[in-house]
Design a protein around this motif. Structure first.
Motif, PDB file in Angstrom:
ATOM      1  N   ASP A 108      25.786  33.319  42.022  1.00  0.00           N
ATOM      2  CA  ASP A 108      24.471  33.808  41.332  1.00  0.00           C
ATOM      3  C   ASP A 108      25.146  34.683  40.292  1.00  0.00           C
ATOM      4  N   ILE A 109      24.910  34.151  39.019  1.00  0.00           N
ATOM      5  CA  ILE A 109      25.328  34.796  37.806  1.00  0.00           C
ATOM      6  C   ILE A 109      24.086  36.032  37.518  1.00  0.00           C
ATOM      7  N   SER A 110      24.173  37.149  38.332  1.00  0.00           N
ATOM      8  CA  SER A 110      23.356  38.233  38.549  1.00  0.00           C
ATOM      9  C   SER A 110      23.345  39.299  37.697  1.00  0.00           C
ATOM     10  N   GLY A 111      24.801  39.643  36.942  1.00  0.00           N
ATOM     11  CA  GLY A 111      24.934  40.743  36.177  1.00  0.00           C
ATOM     12  C   GLY A 111      25.750  41.670  37.033  1.00  0.00           C
ATOM     13  N   ARG A 112      25.715  41.429  38.376  1.00  0.00           N
ATOM     14  CA  ARG A 112      26.287  42.557  39.361  1.00  0.00           C
ATOM     15  C   ARG A 112      27.764  41.553  39.957  1.00  0.00           C
ATOM     16  N   GLY A 113      28.646  42.074  39.921  1.00  0.00           N
ATOM     17  CA  GLY A 113      30.097  41.334  39.805  1.00  0.00           C
ATOM     18  C   GLY A 113      30.713  41.777  41.419  1.00  0.00           C
ATOM     19  N   MET A 114      30.745  40.782  42.080  1.00  0.00           N
ATOM     20  CA  MET A 114      31.269  40.980  43.638  1.00  0.00           C
ATOM     21  C   MET A 114      31.795  39.638  44.099  1.00  0.00           C
ATOM     22  N   ALA A 115      32.984  39.544  45.003  1.00  0.00           N
ATOM     23  CA  ALA A 115      33.110  38.245  45.615  1.00  0.00           C
ATOM     24  C   ALA A 115      33.142  38.585  47.058  1.00  0.00           C
ATOM     25  N   VAL A 116      32.763  37.776  47.928  1.00  0.00           N
ATOM     26  CA  VAL A 116      32.992  37.785  49.342  1.00  0.00           C
ATOM     27  C   VAL A 116      33.891  36.419  49.782  1.00  0.00           C
ATOM     28  N   VAL A 117      35.069  36.870  50.134  1.00  0.00           N
ATOM     29  CA  VAL A 117      35.841  35.611  50.533  1.00  0.00           C
ATOM     30  C   VAL A 117      36.315  35.730  51.685  1.00  0.00           C
ATOM     31  N   GLY A 127      54.108  26.718  47.426  1.00  0.00           N
ATOM     32  CA  GLY A 127      55.086  26.701  46.553  1.00  0.00           C
ATOM     33  C   GLY A 127      56.150  27.780  46.555  1.00  0.00           C
ATOM     34  N   GLN A 128      56.688  28.032  45.462  1.00  0.00           N
ATOM     35  CA  GLN A 128      57.598  28.820  45.352  1.00  0.00           C
ATOM     36  C   GLN A 128      57.041  30.369  44.995  1.00  0.00           C
ATOM     37  N   GLN A 129      55.844  30.277  44.330  1.00  0.00           N
ATOM     38  CA  GLN A 129      55.266  31.590  43.640  1.00  0.00           C
ATOM     39  C   GLN A 129      54.219  32.135  44.187  1.00  0.00           C
ATOM     40  N   PHE A 130      53.181  31.238  44.700  1.00  0.00           N
ATOM     41  CA  PHE A 130      51.912  31.655  44.643  1.00  0.00           C
ATOM     42  C   PHE A 130      51.811  32.298  46.192  1.00  0.00           C
ATOM     43  N   ASP A 131      51.513  33.531  46.240  1.00  0.00           N
ATOM     44  CA  ASP A 131      50.958  34.225  47.526  1.00  0.00           C
ATOM     45  C   ASP A 131      49.506  33.578  47.817  1.00  0.00           C
ATOM     46  N   THR A 132      49.332  33.267  48.925  1.00  0.00           N
ATOM     47  CA  THR A 132      47.763  32.815  49.162  1.00  0.00           C
ATOM     48  C   THR A 132      46.910  33.881  49.278  1.00  0.00           C
ATOM     49  N   GLU A 133      47.314  35.299  49.280  1.00  0.00           N
ATOM     50  CA  GLU A 133      46.225  36.216  49.165  1.00  0.00           C
ATOM     51  C   GLU A 133      45.875  36.370  47.909  1.00  0.00           C
ATOM     52  N   LEU A 134      46.516  35.739  46.793  1.00  0.00           N
ATOM     53  CA  LEU A 134      45.983  35.688  45.457  1.00  0.00           C
ATOM     54  C   LEU A 134      44.907  34.961  45.141  1.00  0.00           C
ATOM     55  N   VAL A 135      44.393  34.069  45.943  1.00  0.00           N
ATOM     56  CA  VAL A 135      43.179  33.633  45.885  1.00  0.00           C
ATOM     57  C   VAL A 135      42.041  34.218  45.993  1.00  0.00           C
ATOM     58  N   GLU A 136      41.856  35.398  46.859  1.00  0.00           N
ATOM     59  CA  GLU A 136      40.658  36.284  46.917  1.00  0.00           C
ATOM     60  C   GLU A 136      40.998  37.247  45.627  1.00  0.00           C
ATOM     61  N   GLU A 137      42.108  37.679  45.175  1.00  0.00           N
ATOM     62  CA  GLU A 137      42.215  38.400  44.088  1.00  0.00           C
ATOM     63  C   GLU A 137      41.521  37.752  42.639  1.00  0.00           C
ATOM     64  N   PHE A 138      42.041  36.524  42.452  1.00  0.00           N
ATOM     65  CA  PHE A 138      41.303  35.559  41.655  1.00  0.00           C
ATOM     66  C   PHE A 138      39.829  35.690  41.642  1.00  0.00           C
ATOM     67  N   PHE A 139      39.338  35.435  42.719  1.00  0.00           N
ATOM     68  CA  PHE A 139      37.967  35.472  42.630  1.00  0.00           C
ATOM     69  C   PHE A 139      37.015  36.873  42.491  1.00  0.00           C
ATOM     70  N   ILE A 140      37.781  37.884  43.018  1.00  0.00           N
ATOM     71  CA  ILE A 140      37.390  39.132  42.780  1.00  0.00           C
ATOM     72  C   ILE A 140      37.342  39.505  41.173  1.00  0.00           C
ATOM     73  N   ALA A 141      38.477  39.110  40.769  1.00  0.00           N
ATOM     74  CA  ALA A 141      38.587  39.480  39.097  1.00  0.00           C
ATOM     75  C   ALA A 141      37.570  38.683  38.301  1.00  0.00           C
ATOM     76  N   PHE A 142      37.378  37.499  38.718  1.00  0.00           N
ATOM     77  CA  PHE A 142      36.448  36.544  37.852  1.00  0.00           C
ATOM     78  C   PHE A 142      34.997  36.931  38.092  1.00  0.00           C
ATOM     79  N   ALA A 143      34.770  37.642  39.340  1.00  0.00           N
ATOM     80  CA  ALA A 143      33.280  37.848  39.637  1.00  0.00           C
ATOM     81  C   ALA A 143      32.922  39.299  38.536  1.00  0.00           C
ATOM     82  N   ARG A 144      33.908  39.998  38.730  1.00  0.00           N
ATOM     83  CA  ARG A 144      33.700  41.220  38.044  1.00  0.00           C
ATOM     84  C   ARG A 144      33.502  41.203  36.630  1.00  0.00           C
TER      85      ARG A 144
END
Length: 197
Positions: A108-117, A127-144
């Motif tokens: 919902d592009i609501s103006g209120r940034g939050m992510a529930v993951v 792979g060599q570099q990507f920690d899977t906990e970063l998936v949540e960090e990506f969507f939190i940052a994008f939402a905000r």
């Protein structure tokens, strides 16, 4: 056309990108993190956005800063491209299967940034570099940065790659739906408040 150019430089990352919302899925992405590049390529293709992005980040430390800052920059580009959000459908959702994995995404592009993951990713790394906990960090940052409510809920899945891929593909499809122009009300801001902030 709805497009934006964003430059974001910090002591941890240097990012430059060009985004076109109403695109065809064209991309050139170089973040220095192979798995993140792969997920962003899927995101662009399935959302039918055009994205050129280069990030020079401190990947010798880990992929955290690069992943989070790339999400901030892309979220900002979407926000700038959408302006006052006039005419958009605002809501989007997708139930996306990826082999044995199944992920529900809603936005919902609501103006209120939050992510529930809510994900149960079996492995700590892909792979060599990507920690899977970063998936949540990506969507939190994008939402905000976009000012959107994002939900990602895993319904099934055992393979870490498949689960994360379902997240990015599903998010792309849901976001593509939310930013699409509502032909029945192309000049209206989709809120009874008269504004989305």
């Amino acid at each position: 056309m709805r497009k934006a150019e964003v430059t974001r430089n910090t002591t941890e990352t240097k990012i430059h990108l060009q985004l076109t919302i109403d695109g065809t899925g064209q991309q050139s992405i170089k973040t220095g993190v192979g798995f993140l590049d792969h997920m962003l390529e899927l995101f662009v293709r399935h959302g039918r956005f055009d994205l050129t992005l280069v990030c020079d980040g401190d990947t010798e430390v880990d992929a955290h800063h690069t992943t989070e800052d790339v999400a901030i920059a892309i979220g900002r580009a979407f926000s700038e491209s959408l302006g006052e959000r006039r005419g958009i459908k605002r809501y989007g959702s997708m139930l996306l299967p990826m082999d044995e994995a199944l992920v529900m995404t809603a936005i919902d592009i609501s103006g209120r940034g939050m992510a529930v993951v809510e994900l149960a990713i079996p492995s700590e790394k892909i792979g060599q570099q990507f920690d899977t906990e970063l998936v949540e960090e990506f969507f939190i940052a994008f939402a905000r940065e976009l000012g959107a409510t994002i939900h990602l809920h895993q319904i099934a899945g055992k393979n870490s790659h498949h689960i994360v891929e379902a997240c990015f593909k599903g998010f792309a499809r849901a976001l593509g739906e939310a930013v699409a122009i509502n032909q029945a009300a192309p000049d209206e801001i989709p809120s009874t408040k008269g504004t989305i902030q």
